[in-house]
Design a protein around this motif. Sequence first.
Motif, PDB file in Angstrom:
ATOM      1  N   ALA A 105      -6.341  27.581  78.160  1.00 36.12           N
ATOM      2  CA  ALA A 105      -5.427  28.682  78.471  1.00 36.12           C
ATOM      3  C   ALA A 105      -6.173  29.991  78.298  1.00 36.12           C
ATOM      4  O   ALA A 105      -7.165  30.069  77.551  1.00 36.12           O
ATOM      5  CB  ALA A 105      -4.209  28.650  77.557  1.00 36.12           C
ATOM      6  N   TYR A 106      -5.708  31.020  79.004  1.00 38.02           N
ATOM      7  CA  TYR A 106      -6.296  32.344  78.876  1.00 38.02           C
ATOM      8  C   TYR A 106      -5.549  33.142  77.809  1.00 38.02           C
ATOM      9  O   TYR A 106      -4.431  32.798  77.409  1.00 38.02           O
ATOM     10  CB  TYR A 106      -6.246  33.092  80.203  1.00 38.02           C
ATOM     11  N   ASN A 107      -6.190  34.228  77.354  1.00 33.00           N
ATOM     12  CA  ASN A 107      -5.583  35.142  76.384  1.00 33.00           C
ATOM     13  C   ASN A 107      -5.186  34.442  75.086  1.00 33.00           C
ATOM     14  O   ASN A 107      -4.189  34.808  74.451  1.00 33.00           O
ATOM     15  CB  ASN A 107      -4.360  35.844  76.991  1.00 33.00           C
ATOM     16  N   VAL A 108      -5.938  33.423  74.695  1.00 30.81           N
ATOM     17  CA  VAL A 108      -5.700  32.760  73.420  1.00 30.81           C
ATOM     18  C   VAL A 108      -5.974  33.734  72.279  1.00 30.81           C
ATOM     19  O   VAL A 108      -5.239  33.778  71.289  1.00 30.81           O
ATOM     20  CB  VAL A 108      -6.588  31.511  73.283  1.00 30.81           C
ATOM     21  N   ILE A 109      -7.025  34.518  72.434  1.00 25.82           N
ATOM     22  CA  ILE A 109      -7.358  35.546  71.452  1.00 25.82           C
ATOM     23  C   ILE A 109      -7.061  36.906  72.076  1.00 25.82           C
ATOM     24  O   ILE A 109      -7.594  37.262  73.133  1.00 25.82           O
ATOM     25  CB  ILE A 109      -8.824  35.444  71.019  1.00 25.82           C
ATOM     26  N   GLU A 110      -6.193  37.661  71.414  1.00 21.01           N
ATOM     27  CA  GLU A 110      -5.740  38.942  71.950  1.00 21.01           C
ATOM     28  C   GLU A 110      -6.802  40.012  71.833  1.00 21.01           C
ATOM     29  O   GLU A 110      -7.009  40.816  72.728  1.00 21.01           O
ATOM     30  CB  GLU A 110      -4.463  39.361  71.215  1.00 21.01           C
ATOM     31  N   SER A 111      -7.505  40.048  70.705  1.00 19.74           N
ATOM     32  CA  SER A 111      -8.553  41.043  70.498  1.00 19.74           C
ATOM     33  C   SER A 111      -9.546  40.519  69.478  1.00 19.74           C
ATOM     34  O   SER A 111      -9.201  39.710  68.607  1.00 19.74           O
ATOM     35  CB  SER A 111      -7.964  42.373  70.021  1.00 19.74           C
ATOM     36  N   VAL A 112     -10.792  40.985  69.612  1.00 18.16           N
ATOM     37  CA  VAL A 112     -11.863  40.599  68.692  1.00 18.16           C
ATOM     38  C   VAL A 112     -12.634  41.848  68.301  1.00 18.16           C
ATOM     39  O   VAL A 112     -12.958  42.673  69.161  1.00 18.16           O
ATOM     40  CB  VAL A 112     -12.833  39.585  69.330  1.00 18.16           C
ATOM     41  N   GLU A 113     -12.911  41.993  67.019  1.00 21.96           N
ATOM     42  CA  GLU A 113     -13.743  43.091  66.539  1.00 21.96           C
ATOM     43  C   GLU A 113     -14.990  42.505  65.887  1.00 21.96           C
ATOM     44  O   GLU A 113     -14.892  41.678  64.979  1.00 21.96           O
ATOM     45  CB  GLU A 113     -12.979  43.954  65.541  1.00 21.96           C
ATOM     46  N   TRP A 114     -16.145  42.950  66.376  1.00 19.03           N
ATOM     47  CA  TRP A 114     -17.425  42.455  65.854  1.00 19.03           C
ATOM     48  C   TRP A 114     -18.505  43.439  66.260  1.00 19.03           C
ATOM     49  O   TRP A 114     -18.470  43.998  67.365  1.00 19.03           O
ATOM     50  CB  TRP A 114     -17.728  41.072  66.433  1.00 19.03           C
ATOM     51  N   ASP A 115     -19.467  43.676  65.381  1.00 17.97           N
ATOM     52  CA  ASP A 115     -20.555  44.619  65.624  1.00 17.97           C
ATOM     53  C   ASP A 115     -21.865  43.844  65.659  1.00 17.97           C
ATOM     54  O   ASP A 115     -22.246  43.201  64.672  1.00 17.97           O
ATOM     55  CB  ASP A 115     -20.582  45.673  64.513  1.00 17.97           C
ATOM     56  N   VAL A 116     -22.555  43.895  66.801  1.00 17.67           N
ATOM     57  CA  VAL A 116     -23.796  43.145  66.956  1.00 17.67           C
ATOM     58  C   VAL A 116     -24.840  43.546  65.926  1.00 17.67           C
ATOM     59  O   VAL A 116     -25.701  42.740  65.554  1.00 17.67           O
ATOM     60  CB  VAL A 116     -24.354  43.317  68.391  1.00 17.67           C
ATOM     61  N   ASP A 117     -24.787  44.788  65.429  1.00 20.07           N
ATOM     62  CA  ASP A 117     -25.775  45.246  64.457  1.00 20.07           C
ATOM     63  C   ASP A 117     -25.283  45.140  63.014  1.00 20.07           C
ATOM     64  O   ASP A 117     -26.001  45.511  62.095  1.00 20.07           O
ATOM     65  CB  ASP A 117     -26.179  46.688  64.780  1.00 20.07           C
ATOM     66  N   ASP A 118     -24.068  44.657  62.832  1.00 18.87           N
ATOM     67  CA  ASP A 118     -23.519  44.353  61.508  1.00 18.87           C
ATOM     68  C   ASP A 118     -22.744  43.050  61.657  1.00 18.87           C
ATOM     69  O   ASP A 118     -21.513  43.026  61.620  1.00 18.87           O
ATOM     70  CB  ASP A 118     -22.613  45.489  61.041  1.00 18.87           C
ATOM     71  N   PRO A 119     -23.465  41.938  61.856  1.00 23.12           N
ATOM     72  CA  PRO A 119     -22.875  40.743  62.466  1.00 23.12           C
ATOM     73  C   PRO A 119     -22.119  39.805  61.544  1.00 23.12           C
ATOM     74  O   PRO A 119     -21.625  38.771  61.987  1.00 23.12           O
ATOM     75  CB  PRO A 119     -24.103  40.026  63.028  1.00 23.12           C
ATOM     76  N   ASN A 120     -21.988  40.126  60.273  1.00 19.62           N
ATOM     77  CA  ASN A 120     -21.479  39.143  59.336  1.00 19.62           C
ATOM     78  C   ASN A 120     -19.963  39.027  59.282  1.00 19.62           C
ATOM     79  O   ASN A 120     -19.437  38.075  58.730  1.00 19.62           O
ATOM     80  CB  ASN A 120     -22.016  39.451  57.938  1.00 19.62           C
ATOM     81  N   VAL A 121     -19.257  40.007  59.839  1.00 19.79           N
ATOM     82  CA  VAL A 121     -17.796  39.990  59.806  1.00 19.79           C
ATOM     83  C   VAL A 121     -17.246  40.025  61.220  1.00 19.79           C
ATOM     84  O   VAL A 121     -17.690  40.822  62.054  1.00 19.79           O
ATOM     85  CB  VAL A 121     -17.242  41.181  59.001  1.00 19.79           C
ATOM     86  N   LEU A 122     -16.291  39.142  61.501  1.00 18.06           N
ATOM     87  CA  LEU A 122     -15.584  39.122  62.776  1.00 18.06           C
ATOM     88  C   LEU A 122     -14.106  38.977  62.484  1.00 18.06           C
ATOM     89  O   LEU A 122     -13.705  38.134  61.673  1.00 18.06           O
ATOM     90  CB  LEU A 122     -16.080  37.973  63.650  1.00 18.06           C
ATOM     91  N   SER A 132      -3.649  36.566  62.479  1.00 16.51           N
ATOM     92  CA  SER A 132      -4.961  37.197  62.488  1.00 16.51           C
ATOM     93  C   SER A 132      -5.951  36.289  61.780  1.00 16.51           C
ATOM     94  O   SER A 132      -5.579  35.474  60.940  1.00 16.51           O
ATOM     95  CB  SER A 132      -4.920  38.563  61.795  1.00 16.51           C
ATOM     96  N   VAL A 133      -7.216  36.422  62.152  1.00 16.84           N
ATOM     97  CA  VAL A 133      -8.266  35.593  61.583  1.00 16.84           C
ATOM     98  C   VAL A 133      -9.405  36.494  61.122  1.00 16.84           C
ATOM     99  O   VAL A 133      -9.815  37.405  61.852  1.00 16.84           O
ATOM    100  CB  VAL A 133      -8.806  34.575  62.612  1.00 16.84           C
ATOM    101  N   PHE A 134      -9.894  36.255  59.926  1.00 15.44           N
ATOM    102  CA  PHE A 134     -10.999  37.015  59.363  1.00 15.44           C
ATOM    103  C   PHE A 134     -12.133  36.040  59.065  1.00 15.44           C
ATOM    104  O   PHE A 134     -11.935  35.041  58.376  1.00 15.44           O
ATOM    105  CB  PHE A 134     -10.551  37.710  58.079  1.00 15.44           C
ATOM    106  N   PHE A 135     -13.321  36.324  59.609  1.00 14.20           N
ATOM    107  CA  PHE A 135     -14.493  35.470  59.417  1.00 14.20           C
ATOM    108  C   PHE A 135     -15.578  36.277  58.719  1.00 14.20           C
ATOM    109  O   PHE A 135     -15.860  37.408  59.109  1.00 14.20           O
ATOM    110  CB  PHE A 135     -15.056  34.988  60.752  1.00 14.20           C
ATOM    111  N   ARG A 136     -16.176  35.674  57.730  1.00 12.31           N
ATOM    112  CA  ARG A 136     -17.318  36.323  57.100  1.00 12.31           C
ATOM    113  C   ARG A 136     -18.406  35.285  56.860  1.00 12.31           C
ATOM    114  O   ARG A 136     -18.185  34.269  56.198  1.00 12.31           O
ATOM    115  CB  ARG A 136     -16.947  36.987  55.777  1.00 12.31           C
ATOM    116  N   VAL A 137     -19.597  35.549  57.391  1.00  6.57           N
ATOM    117  CA  VAL A 137     -20.757  34.691  57.131  1.00  6.57           C
ATOM    118  C   VAL A 137     -21.374  35.130  55.816  1.00  6.57           C
ATOM    119  O   VAL A 137     -21.767  36.282  55.646  1.00  6.57           O
ATOM    120  CB  VAL A 137     -21.786  34.792  58.274  1.00  6.57           C
ATOM    121  N   ASN A 138     -21.447  34.202  54.872  1.00  7.59           N
ATOM    122  CA  ASN A 138     -21.973  34.503  53.547  1.00  7.59           C
ATOM    123  C   ASN A 138     -23.440  34.147  53.392  1.00  7.59           C
ATOM    124  O   ASN A 138     -24.157  34.767  52.602  1.00  7.59           O
ATOM    125  CB  ASN A 138     -21.164  33.751  52.484  1.00  7.59           C
ATOM    126  N   GLN A 139     -23.877  33.118  54.117  1.00  9.43           N
ATOM    127  CA  GLN A 139     -25.255  32.649  53.972  1.00  9.43           C
ATOM    128  C   GLN A 139     -25.770  32.167  55.319  1.00  9.43           C
ATOM    129  O   GLN A 139     -25.009  31.598  56.116  1.00  9.43           O
ATOM    130  CB  GLN A 139     -25.322  31.497  52.953  1.00  9.43           C
TER     131      GLN A 139
END
Length: 272
Positions: A105-122, A132-139
């Motif tokens: 299906a389309y529009n499964v995710i309404e919006s995404v925030e992520w910075d290519v030069d600060d990539p650890n949080v999406l 809402s979903v919060f992702f953080r890469v720790n290692q």
Amino acid sequence: AVPERASAMGNGLVSDAWSAVSGAPSDLTFPDEFLGTWLCYSTLTQVAIPQGEALVQDMAVVRRAQKDVGEQIVYPMRFIRNNQGRVVMDRAWNVARMAEATAKAYNVIESVEWDVDDPNVLTASLGNDGRSVFFRVNQRSEEFPAQDRIETSEVAQIVFDGQNGGYAPASVSESGSGVVDPLTAGSSIVDPLASAASSPRQPKIKSSRTYTKWKFRPVEAAGDGPAIVAGQTVYDYLTSFDPGFIDSKGQPVTQYTYKLALFKANKFNLEN
């Protein structure tokens, strides 16, 4: 010269190399051959519960995934350059495309925030149920065992939140359509959440490790075959919020294995 990196581990266990990683790890980087847009063919090949059913928080999710073993999904995957000129995954674009392919299906995710030069949080807002979903890469770790091979490993914490806490409505959970883990390169795991009817209204926290072995060759040498192939394993762990956390002893409770094949995208195969 390739800088010395922590070891990428295939067994899902924590080692001294990982414990030495702290702060905000830099993103995984790839050779220039990865740059651009690809069509990724992802096949789930195995679902395992290495510590038994008792420690799995939602066996319905595991059983649903077991029915998908051997199934293939196809989605676009893109690699871009960051401000340092290094090739990295376009995580915001990739998660949206992967979610659409998984949910069909389309529009499964309404919006995404992520910075290519600060990539650890999406962060992402889900279009289907208001969560809402919060992702953080720790290692992270990365190794280059040969000129045509890369081994990568990432540990991420994922928090789902919304009106029902982190839990998906029963209609979403039972249908098998949900949210894939955007920090994996090719995982097609559906939303690993219990139904709201049987779950407390609180955020759901998930911890995962994604280990991937990549092999690549020039597009010109691939002919009609893939230029990039990979074997990927996604390990899910209990967190301190989960019953059985102490009994799990920091080892994975579910394990999903995939095979990936990437073909260079063009106007024809993207539209068809």
